[in-house]
Every structure is written in C-alpha cells, then in structure tokens.
Design an enzyme around this catalytic site. Sequence first.
Site, PDB file in Angstrom:
ATOM      1  N   ARG A   1       0.823  -1.217   0.000  1.00 20.75           N
ATOM      2  CA  ARG A   1       0.000   0.000   0.000  1.00 20.75           C
ATOM      3  C   ARG A   1       0.858   1.269   0.000  1.00 20.75           C
ATOM      4  O   ARG A   1       0.475   2.278   0.587  1.00 20.75           O
ATOM      5  CB  ARG A   1      -0.956   0.022   1.201  1.00 20.75           C
ATOM      6  CG  ARG A   1      -1.955  -1.113   1.226  1.00 20.75           C
ATOM      7  CD  ARG A   1      -3.006  -0.927   0.134  1.00 20.75           C
ATOM      8  NE  ARG A   1      -4.107  -1.853   0.292  1.00 20.75           N
ATOM      9  CZ  ARG A   1      -5.270  -1.523   0.846  1.00 20.75           C
ATOM     10  NH1 ARG A   1      -5.483  -0.321   1.258  1.00 20.75           N
ATOM     11  NH2 ARG A   1      -6.213  -2.424   0.957  1.00 20.75           N
TER      12      ARG A   1
ATOM     13  N   TYR B   1     -15.064 -11.495   0.562  1.00 17.27           N
ATOM     14  CA  TYR B   1     -15.808 -10.312   0.098  1.00 17.27           C
ATOM     15  C   TYR B   1     -17.062 -10.717  -0.660  1.00 17.27           C
ATOM     16  O   TYR B   1     -18.138 -10.122  -0.488  1.00 17.27           O
ATOM     17  CB  TYR B   1     -14.914  -9.421  -0.784  1.00 17.27           C
ATOM     18  CG  TYR B   1     -13.923  -8.615   0.030  1.00 17.27           C
ATOM     19  CD1 TYR B   1     -14.368  -7.572   0.837  1.00 17.27           C
ATOM     20  CD2 TYR B   1     -12.574  -8.888  -0.008  1.00 17.27           C
ATOM     21  CE1 TYR B   1     -13.472  -6.831   1.601  1.00 17.27           C
ATOM     22  CE2 TYR B   1     -11.668  -8.160   0.750  1.00 17.27           C
ATOM     23  CZ  TYR B   1     -12.120  -7.134   1.555  1.00 17.27           C
ATOM     24  OH  TYR B   1     -11.230  -6.412   2.301  1.00 17.27           O
TER      25      TYR B   1
ATOM     26  N   ARG C   1      -3.278   6.751   0.016  1.00 18.68           N
ATOM     27  CA  ARG C   1      -3.722   7.949   0.722  1.00 18.68           C
ATOM     28  C   ARG C   1      -2.719   8.591   1.671  1.00 18.68           C
ATOM     29  O   ARG C   1      -2.955   9.680   2.166  1.00 18.68           O
ATOM     30  CB  ARG C   1      -5.017   7.640   1.472  1.00 18.68           C
ATOM     31  CG  ARG C   1      -6.180   7.470   0.527  1.00 18.68           C
ATOM     32  CD  ARG C   1      -7.389   6.944   1.231  1.00 18.68           C
ATOM     33  NE  ARG C   1      -7.140   5.611   1.748  1.00 18.68           N
ATOM     34  CZ  ARG C   1      -8.020   4.898   2.434  1.00 18.68           C
ATOM     35  NH1 ARG C   1      -9.190   5.403   2.721  1.00 18.68           N
ATOM     36  NH2 ARG C   1      -7.731   3.687   2.852  1.00 18.68           N
TER      37      ARG C   1
ATOM     38  N   ASP D   1      -6.581  -3.022  -7.560  1.00 23.55           N
ATOM     39  CA  ASP D   1      -7.188  -3.539  -6.338  1.00 23.55           C
ATOM     40  C   ASP D   1      -7.546  -5.000  -6.549  1.00 23.55           C
ATOM     41  O   ASP D   1      -7.754  -5.435  -7.683  1.00 23.55           O
ATOM     42  CB  ASP D   1      -8.437  -2.745  -5.946  1.00 23.55           C
ATOM     43  CG  ASP D   1      -8.826  -3.050  -4.496  1.00 23.55           C
ATOM     44  OD1 ASP D   1      -8.227  -2.456  -3.587  1.00 23.55           O
ATOM     45  OD2 ASP D   1      -9.677  -3.932  -4.278  1.00 23.55           O
TER      46      ASP D   1
ATOM     47  N   ARG E   1      -6.226  11.769  -7.535  1.00 22.36           N
ATOM     48  CA  ARG E   1      -7.431  10.937  -7.415  1.00 22.36           C
ATOM     49  C   ARG E   1      -8.711  11.766  -7.207  1.00 22.36           C
ATOM     50  O   ARG E   1      -9.813  11.207  -7.257  1.00 22.36           O
ATOM     51  CB  ARG E   1      -7.272   9.988  -6.215  1.00 22.36           C
ATOM     52  CG  ARG E   1      -6.637   8.630  -6.493  1.00 22.36           C
ATOM     53  CD  ARG E   1      -7.542   7.678  -7.247  1.00 22.36           C
ATOM     54  NE  ARG E   1      -8.914   7.715  -6.809  1.00 22.36           N
ATOM     55  CZ  ARG E   1      -9.409   7.137  -5.711  1.00 22.36           C
ATOM     56  NH1 ARG E   1      -8.618   6.399  -4.969  1.00 22.36           N
ATOM     57  NH2 ARG E   1     -10.660   7.243  -5.379  1.00 22.36           N
TER      58      ARG E   1
END
Length: 367
Positions: free
Chosen positions: A48, A172, A52, A97, A61
């Site tokens: 990661r 998920y 962010r 992702d 973004r």
Amino acid sequence: MSETTADTTAATPDGRTTPARRGAAHDSAFLRACRHEPVPHTPVWFMRQAGRSLPEYLKVREGIPMLESCMRPELVKEITLQPVRRHKVDAAIFFSDIVVPLKAVGIDVEIKPNVGPVIADPIRTFEDLQRLRPLEPDDVPYITEAVGLLVDELGGTPLIGFAGAPYTLASYLVEGGPSKNHENTKAMMYGQPELWAALVDRLADITSAFLKVQIEAGASAIQLFDSWVGSLAPDDYRRSVMPASTKVFDAVAHYGVPRIHFGVGTGELLGLMGQAGADIVGVDWRVPLNVAADRVGPGKGLQGNLDPAVLFAPTKVVETKAREVLHAAQALGDSGHIFNLGHGVLPSMDPDALSRLVAFVHEASAR
Ligand code: CP3
C-alpha cells in the site's frame, strides 16, 4: 526458484509474447534477493505504498472513484510511480485492487471510501456462482496497457503485479463486504463444502488469469494477497483453501517470475503457506523472521515485517525496530530477505517517515 529465464524468452506455452524489457530489472536488489543471490543491500518496498498517505495521490485521485481510477492507464502509471520517486523503494507495486478482476467479469462491486469493497449481490448459492465467469485478457485491456507503460518507464526498477487469493476474495463475495468474523464465508466452507470448493476453484482461475495478464505485459514478480486467511485454523486452511492457492501458484510457475504469498495473522499457517507453492512468504509483525524462517522451511525467501504502527514512534525507535527486523532476517543467510511492513501503509502515516526508513534500511544493510 528456477532461473528467471522467462525474462528473455519470446513466447509462453499459450503462444503469447513475454516482453524482453522485463530483463532491465533482472539485476535489481529486489529480484536478486528473490533468487537468494548476493545483494548490495536488503531491498525494501511497502504494501500500500501508493495511496492515501501521499498528498500527490490525493491530488490526482480527486473526484475519480477508486475502481474507475484503476481503469485509466496513465493515472495508474502516475500513482504507481509516486512512491518510487518519493521514497526510492526497490520495487513498484502495480496500482489496482484485488476486486478489479471481479468487476471485470461483471460482478457489481464498488469500493466505498473508508469501508472497502462492497458487493451488491453476494454469492451464496450454486445459482449465484454462475455469475462468476472466467476472466479473459480482453476483459482487462487497461491492465495490459498500464503495465506496459510502467515497465517502459521504470527501467531497472521491478514492477510487482498482484491479485487477491481465493479465500480473501471469497470472503468479500460471500459476505457482500468487509467482515470481521467471516461468518457467512465459513458457514459455506463448513456447511456446503461442494459449493465452497467450486467457488474457490473459480476464483483461482480468475486470479491466475489476472496475474498472467500482468506477467505477460512485463511484471517482474507477483504477490498473492490472502489478507484474511489468518482467520482459519491450519486443518481448515489445508483442506479448504490451500488447494485453490496452490492452483494459482502452479498456473504462473512456468513464467519463472518470483511469487510472493502474503497474509495477516498467519503465525500458525506459515508452514502450510510455505508448502502452498510461493517462492517468498510474507510475514506480519507478530512472528520474528528467524522464527518464521523455521516455520516456512528451507529454500524460501521471507518478506516483512516491521509493525506498521512503529512508524508513528520517534525516528530513533523506528530505526531500532527496523534493525531488529534486519537482525532476525540474518537467519536466512546473506540474501532472501525483502524488507517490508507487516501489513500495509496506513493513510495517516507521515510519508517522510517512510522515506527515512527506506534510506535507513539501505544504509544499515549495505554489504
Ligand atoms: O500500493 C499498493 O499496495 C498497490 C495498490 C493496492 C490497493 N489495494 C489500492 C487501494 C493493493 C495491493 C491493494 C490490495 C488490497 N485491496 C487488499 C490486500 C492488501 C491488504 O491491505 O490486506 C485488500 C484486502 C483490498 C480491498 C480493499 N480495497 C480495502 C480493504 C480498501 C480500503 C478501504 C478504505 O477506504 O479504507 C480498498 C481500497 C483501496 N485499494 C485504496 C487503495 C489506495 C483506498 C481507496 C482510495 O484511495 O479511495
């Protein structure tokens, strides 16, 4: 692992061409460590690392939904390169992702900010399973294009491709979103073993196809993220999950690119994860690397494993803890260790602390 001869071969068994340009990264510290060859320093990258924690990421973004950003090759290139430029890490991880291939085969999935992937209609029956069709390279032309752009731009810095492992993707799909206890997933695994086996087998094929697209476009290594597999007991992992993960590793073995296998909370699973087929096993911060080396067994590399939360402590503490990781990794010998965090970079982390850590690891491990 076998020699990475696939770097320069022209054609794969299914007749596609493998770019020779991947060869530019062949002698990088990262790929040398993957092959257990002597390295100038311990290579370091962060899960990661794109995202962010970086102001330049937030800027590009702005106004673009997460999954849409993964389908814009120029944007993917820019976001993937941002942490390489800033931190001087030894490898780039492809910006995408784990749910991108699910979206590509028509699953209605969205990534909700501060929540994660949300699936409109969870998969709970054999009938639902029909919606999970195989992935074809033509479903993800934007992946091929973005990897190609990146490999040209990165030169000697290797690009790591990745995918979600069958168990984590199944969680998920069955839960319909992020889950703490994975109760619906486990209910299917324990209560409907045939449906479960069919689900993880289909996911293994989708994941394999997604990894192949990235490798054939020029990725130098791949990582299989099984983030939630630590929720399983070893016998259940061996029976119900490992065959599907092994199918993925086998499907990409002939390319000769290093295969990394990562999960969180996997202390009791490390031995089985070593047997599942990867060349390198990622370890979270709960198990020291010298202990992990014993559990994973000989011949495997290790990746990890500084507690991400340590980055919030003063620099001196970060350096002491990083040195402990390097020291524990000496159990592997002179090579075979890739420095990383035990899980991903957190959005609130100070990017400068990450840059300082890269420089420290390089300096402290210089041979
Ligand atoms: O820098 C990199 O590591 C490459 C990019 C990457 C992303 N997701 C981008 C992303 C990678 C390797 C992933 C993998 C991923 N995605 C995993 C496995 C790794 C892990 O952390 O265990 C998982 C479980 C997911 C599913 C997912 N996608 C989650 C849990 C989230 C976070 C939700 C949130 O907002 O907190 C996402 C979204 C996501 N994927 C973001 C990024 C940069 C944040 C979304 C944004 O910036 O708007």
